[in-house]
Write an enzyme that holds these catalytic residues in place. Structure first.
Site, PDB file in Angstrom:
ATOM      1  N   ASP A  63      44.997  44.044  36.253  1.00 13.20           N
ATOM      2  CA  ASP A  63      44.052  44.854  37.033  1.00 13.20           C
ATOM      3  C   ASP A  63      44.229  44.644  38.542  1.00 13.20           C
ATOM      4  O   ASP A  63      44.700  43.597  38.992  1.00 13.20           O
ATOM      5  CB  ASP A  63      42.610  44.459  36.678  1.00 13.20           C
ATOM      6  CG  ASP A  63      42.176  45.029  35.334  1.00 13.20           C
ATOM      7  OD1 ASP A  63      43.042  45.487  34.574  1.00 13.20           O
ATOM      8  OD2 ASP A  63      40.964  44.992  35.059  1.00 13.20           O
ATOM      9  N   ASP A  64      43.787  45.647  39.279  1.00 14.00           N
ATOM     10  CA  ASP A  64      43.544  45.601  40.741  1.00 14.00           C
ATOM     11  C   ASP A  64      44.777  45.788  41.627  1.00 14.00           C
ATOM     12  O   ASP A  64      44.672  45.689  42.848  1.00 14.00           O
ATOM     13  CB  ASP A  64      42.809  44.309  41.160  1.00 14.00           C
ATOM     14  CG  ASP A  64      41.426  44.205  40.534  1.00 14.00           C
ATOM     15  OD1 ASP A  64      41.009  45.177  39.877  1.00 14.00           O
ATOM     16  OD2 ASP A  64      40.778  43.157  40.700  1.00 14.00           O
TER      17      ASP A  64
ATOM     18  N   HIS B  16      41.785  52.642  37.587  1.00 13.13           N
ATOM     19  CA  HIS B  16      40.801  51.556  37.744  1.00 13.13           C
ATOM     20  C   HIS B  16      39.872  51.871  38.926  1.00 13.13           C
ATOM     21  O   HIS B  16      39.490  50.979  39.656  1.00 13.13           O
ATOM     22  CB  HIS B  16      41.557  50.233  37.945  1.00 13.13           C
ATOM     23  CG  HIS B  16      40.712  49.001  37.801  1.00 13.13           C
ATOM     24  ND1 HIS B  16      39.755  48.845  36.828  1.00 13.13           N
ATOM     25  CD2 HIS B  16      40.682  47.833  38.509  1.00 13.13           C
ATOM     26  CE1 HIS B  16      39.189  47.646  36.948  1.00 13.13           C
ATOM     27  NE2 HIS B  16      39.728  47.030  37.967  1.00 13.13           N
TER      28      HIS B  16
ATOM     29  N   HIS C 121      37.104  50.681  43.971  1.00 10.20           N
ATOM     30  CA  HIS C 121      36.736  49.390  43.377  1.00 10.20           C
ATOM     31  C   HIS C 121      35.698  48.694  44.271  1.00 10.20           C
ATOM     32  O   HIS C 121      35.694  47.475  44.431  1.00 10.20           O
ATOM     33  CB  HIS C 121      37.975  48.512  43.210  1.00 10.20           C
ATOM     34  CG  HIS C 121      37.846  47.469  42.129  1.00 10.20           C
ATOM     35  ND1 HIS C 121      36.983  46.394  42.222  1.00 10.20           N
ATOM     36  CD2 HIS C 121      38.476  47.321  40.949  1.00 10.20           C
ATOM     37  CE1 HIS C 121      37.105  45.649  41.138  1.00 10.20           C
ATOM     38  NE2 HIS C 121      37.992  46.187  40.345  1.00 10.20           N
TER      39      HIS C 121
ATOM     40  N   HIS D 142      45.214  39.582  36.354  1.00 13.87           N
ATOM     41  CA  HIS D 142      45.171  40.301  37.637  1.00 13.87           C
ATOM     42  C   HIS D 142      46.461  40.032  38.410  1.00 13.87           C
ATOM     43  O   HIS D 142      46.796  38.866  38.634  1.00 13.87           O
ATOM     44  CB  HIS D 142      43.986  39.826  38.483  1.00 13.87           C
ATOM     45  CG  HIS D 142      42.659  40.185  37.891  1.00 13.87           C
ATOM     46  ND1 HIS D 142      42.060  39.442  36.899  1.00 13.87           N
ATOM     47  CD2 HIS D 142      41.826  41.231  38.136  1.00 13.87           C
ATOM     48  CE1 HIS D 142      40.907  40.014  36.568  1.00 13.87           C
ATOM     49  NE2 HIS D 142      40.739  41.100  37.300  1.00 13.87           N
TER      50      HIS D 142
HETATM   51 ZN   LIG Z   1      39.148  45.207  38.872  1.00 11.03          ZN
END
Ligand SMILES: [Zn+2]
Length: 255
Positions: free
Chosen positions: A75-76, A126, A130, A221
């Site tokens: 993620d991210d 995502h 965010h 991540h």
């Molecule tokens: Zn995230």
């Protein structure tokens, strides 16, 4: 019926029982307070835990899969310091993964996103910002966040993003409404590495390896130093135990 509605119905029934008991025998006011606190706690946990399937029906693993396949998810990203190194490690072990990317980062690092796609990994949405306050978004704002990120992914890779992962793993009724319109598959996880919280890579690795099972979805991540060491050792572990790391789409389409 969605689980949050079941909780509301149960709360109303309990409230009515209290009210009836109150008129018959008389009960202390704090019973009502206790019921309210319990309801509030359950609503909070339900919003933070995708496995409770509160407002949505996220996929958190492939429950019936018997093949030794798991899905690694990052993620991210895309991240200028780590994503390309993650891609290299995955390539060394002939492993595939899924990257849930943030729209803002995609627009800043389009070449990194392209590299993810070229290597044959899945790319998921995502959100665009965010943002810390994202869970207070209206349905319209959510739609904007999701569509803008989808457009960036499509523009750079030529592929349509069909997967979505909620930022912070939090779901709300407004996000659920937006996702009903966009028709993304919502992907959670059932092994959380806590790699952004735990500083010791050995501890992160142990958390994951003791939970690995066929059909698992693992959350990592690609935005912090530990990810490289953890990934290298995790892939070594998976190889020794004859597990194959595949994309979410491959995991879900395997019966
Ligand atoms: Zn995230």
């Amino acid at each position: 019926m969605r689980n949050f509605r079941i909780l509301i119905v149960i709360t109303i029934i309990l409230f009515l029982i209290l009210a009836i008991a109150d008129t018959i025998v008389g009960i202390a006011l704090w019973w009502y307070g206790l019921l309210f606190i319990l309801w509030f706690l359950m609503m909070a946990i339900g919003s933070f835990s995708m496995s409770w399937k509160f407002y949505l029906n996220p996929i958190t693993s492939h429950k019936v899969l018997r093949d030794k396949k798991i899905a690694l998810t990052f993620d991210d990203g895309p991240n200028p310091d780590f994503t390309l190194k993650v891609l290299q490690i995955l390539k060394d072990y002939n492993a595939k993964a899924t990257f849930f990317c943030i729209g803002q980062h995609i627009e800043t690092y389009p070449e990194i996103l392209k590299a993810i796609a070229v290597d044959g990994h899945d790319i998921g949405n995502h959100s665009f910002s965010h943002d810390l306050m994202i869970d207070f978004n209206s349905t319209e704002r959510w739609l904007q966040e999701i569509k803008q990120t989808d457009n960036s992914i499509h523009k750079i890779t030529g592929k349509k993003a069909t997967l979505f992962r909620p930022p912070f793993g939090v779901t709300t009724p407004k996000l659920a409404r937006a996702l009903k319109v966009t028709e993304h598959k919502v992907i959670g996880w059932n092994i959380r590495s806590f790699d952004t919280v735990i500083s010791n890579p050995q501890k992160i690795l142990k958390r994951i390896t003791k939970r690995v099972h066929p059909g698992a979805i693992i959350l990592l991540h690609d935005k912090q130093t530990n990810v490289l060491l953890v990934l290298e050792h995790l892939l070594q572990f998976l190889k020794e135990h004859e597990y194959q790391a595949v994309t979410i789409n491959e995991l879900l389409h395997d019966n």
